[in-house]
Design an enzyme around this catalytic site. Structure first.
Site, PDB file in Angstrom:
ATOM      1  N   GLU A 183      19.096 -19.371  12.241  1.00 49.24           N
ATOM      2  CA  GLU A 183      18.999 -17.835  11.836  1.00 49.24           C
ATOM      3  C   GLU A 183      18.115 -18.073  10.577  1.00 49.24           C
ATOM      4  O   GLU A 183      18.768 -16.936   9.503  1.00 49.24           O
ATOM      5  CB  GLU A 183      20.325 -16.518  12.011  1.00 49.24           C
ATOM      6  CG  GLU A 183      20.890 -16.633  13.543  1.00 49.24           C
ATOM      7  CD  GLU A 183      21.220 -15.882  13.380  1.00 49.24           C
ATOM      8  OE1 GLU A 183      21.868 -15.336  12.611  1.00 49.24           O
ATOM      9  OE2 GLU A 183      22.037 -15.832  14.590  1.00 49.24           O
ATOM     10  N   GLU A 259      21.321 -18.983  21.070  1.00 51.61           N
ATOM     11  CA  GLU A 259      22.690 -18.015  21.021  1.00 51.61           C
ATOM     12  C   GLU A 259      23.029 -16.306  21.335  1.00 51.61           C
ATOM     13  O   GLU A 259      21.628 -15.915  21.193  1.00 51.61           O
ATOM     14  CB  GLU A 259      22.651 -17.703  19.422  1.00 51.61           C
ATOM     15  CG  GLU A 259      24.439 -17.340  19.065  1.00 51.61           C
ATOM     16  CD  GLU A 259      24.572 -17.203  17.531  1.00 51.61           C
ATOM     17  OE1 GLU A 259      24.004 -18.224  16.531  1.00 51.61           O
ATOM     18  OE2 GLU A 259      25.232 -16.225  16.855  1.00 51.61           O
TER      19      GLU A 259
END
Length: 521
Positions: A183, A259
């Site tokens: 991320e 994810e």
């Protein structure tokens, strides 16, 4: 429709095929869906779980037998529980990454230790149960010495290469995929540098997934052919089942929800998981979906407590809880394998006219005409994920007729499994086998119930695995003490969960017989 029960007594039925009571149906007319096996699209890459990001599997390591092995069986054993196809793990970096800190294999430039932490152990245990499980590794952070604080450096390439090589040389675990940085924005120069480093280390088989965040990498690939050639997989987080057009149109590039889920594992969480497992492909052409997290094995009070496919939070008694996402996973994983193909949209993949979705998958070189059809009719309020917001939609009980194309014509019965996710979890029906379906004139009609998942398959290998109930959970056993003398130096102490910094067992001096726990980083 004819059905065949477990005693092989054939009968004609005019009522719903399922053992749970169904509500009144809104429509008596049946929508017709054709399953055309001659039209295939993308390759299915699998369903997985994520250990890390961070320290989410910590308490599982502390379980004693047989309970630890039972949890592992529910996660990884084929045709038993979740039967996962992919295990994604954190490459520990000595930094707090959500629910704790995972130890690095290189605290300093001159330090290498491949026994720290529990991800090595978890990968080995997954491979014991399923030698074909795919392994995916990703860093959430790295020690500060890397690149003198510059993540996108040759130091970091070497750091990743060392980890991947050790997985094979020490544990005989092949790392199939490696990500960049969880991320965070990534750079094209570093991705190319990583590919070069992997190739020089004879790790051509390890594919790069970029960039474990949003779809921004796609625009970078559009203008950089060399970059596009070294990224076979675009991995995004929490896409809401939608991919942008420029991502879907990429050539030779798979799209993954690398994810997803991250939702409390009650029946509504199971509904979230059921909906996105289908609709990530129906809406977004994503061919793999990975749950954060694999197993909720961390203490209450930490972030996102109760997420995961199942719960293992009581190692001092051995208690664990099998949650609905385990059995929702089984609806896909026990009837497919990575390498299968999705049928084309409109020919076995799509949305029903009255809500809900369906996907159909077939094995490669499908000479036997095998197929698996997975249906979900999750209602809006019973399938909200933690993120992103779910737009309003409607779904109702409905009749659907499926016409089986000649490429998929089964030679005998079709095997039917069902889950019903009730708001009252005690009334849920999870992964139960129903009477077999015998198609009539190449078709069959189902009466479908909202908040339910169905699998119809030519495969008869699935089972709902079980063990005797584990002991009840009790409060943590206080007072508690540990001399630390039973551990190996540099290991982690039982029941301790590092939060800020890394702690390890340490021998103060060569003359001392006592061991202590100290902060290393």
């Amino acid at each position: 429709v004819r059905v065949e029960d477990k005693h092989h007594v054939r009968m004609r039925v005019l009522v719903p095929l399922f053992v749970t009571a169904l509500c009144a149906y809104v429509s008596s007319g049946a929508e017709t869906i054709t399953l055309d096996g001659s039209k295939v699209e993308r390759t299915f890459d699998g369903i997985g779980g994520l250990s890390g990001g961070g320290a989410t599997s910590r308490l599982l390591w502390d379980y004693t037998e047989p309970y630890r092995s039972q949890v592992l069986d529910y996660l990884f054993k084929p045709n038993f529980g979740a039967s996962l196809h992919i295990l994604k793990v954190e490459i520990g970096g000595d930094c707090q990454t959500t629910d704790g800190t995972e130890s690095s294999h290189m605290h300093t430039r001159d330090d290498q230790n491949y026994e720290r932490g529990y991800e090595w152990w978890l990968m080995v245990e997954a491979k014991k149960r399923n030698p074909n499980i795919l392994i995916y590794a990703l860093a959430w952070g790295v020690p500060g010495w890397i690149g003198n604080g510059n993540f996108f450096s040759q130091d970091n390439v070497d750091y990743h290469v060392n980890w991947i090589k050790a997985a094979k040389s020490v544990y005989n675990v092949t790392v199939d995929f490696v990500g960049i940085w969880n991320e965070r924005a990534c750079t094209s120069a570093y991705i190319k540098l990583l590919r070069t480093g992997l190739d020089k280390a004879s790790l051509q088989h390890t594919k790069i997934v970029a960039c474990d965040g949003n779809f921004g990498i796609v625009s970078m690939m559009d203008g950089d052919r060399q970059l596009a050639e070294v990224i076979p997989i675009v991995g995004v987080h929490y896409p809401g089942t939608v991919s942008p057009t420029n991502a879907i149109s990429l050539n030779n590039t798979a799209l993954w929800a690398s994810e997803d889920f991250s939702t409390y594992a009650d029946s509504s969480g199971g509904g979230c998981w059921a909906r996105i497992l289908n609709q990530n492909y129906v809406n977004g052409y994503m061919t793999a979906t990975i749950s954060w997290n694999l197993v909720a094995a961390y203490y209450a009070g930490l972030p996102f407590y109760g997420d995961g496919l199942m719960w293992s939070v009581c190692p001092w008694t051995g208690n664990y809880q099998i949650k609905s996402p385990i059995w929702i996973s089984a609806h896909t994983t026990q009837f497919t394998q990575p390498g299968w193909k999705y049928l084309a949209h409109g020919s076995g993949v799509g949305h029903f006219a009255q809500g809900g979705s369906y996907v159909t998958l077939v094995p490669p070189n499908n000479s036997k005409g095998d197929f698996t059809l997975i249906i979900e009719l999750m209602t809006h309020d019973h399938s909200k994920c933690i993120r992103p917001a779910l737009p309003a939609y409607n779904v109702v009980n409905q009749n659907v007729t499926f016409v089986i194309g000649k490429d998929l014509m089964p030679q005998g019965a079709l095997y039917l499994w069902k889950s019903f996710l009730s708001q009252d979890e005690t009334k849920s029906v999870l992964f139960e086998k129903q009477p077999n379906i015998i198609p009539q004139h190449g078709s069959f009609t189902l009466q479908l119930e909202t908040d339910s998942v169905y699998t119809i398959s030519t495969l008869n290998t699935a089972q709902k695995g079980s063990y005797p109930s584990p002991p009840a959970c009790t409060s943590f056993p206080v007072p508690y003490k540990d001399t630390f003398d039973s551990y190996k130096p540099e290991s982690e102490a039982k029941y301790f969960a590092d939060q800020t910094g890394t702690f390890a067992i340490y021998k103060p001096s060569s003359s001392s017989a006592d061991l202590v726990m100290r902060q290393v980083v």
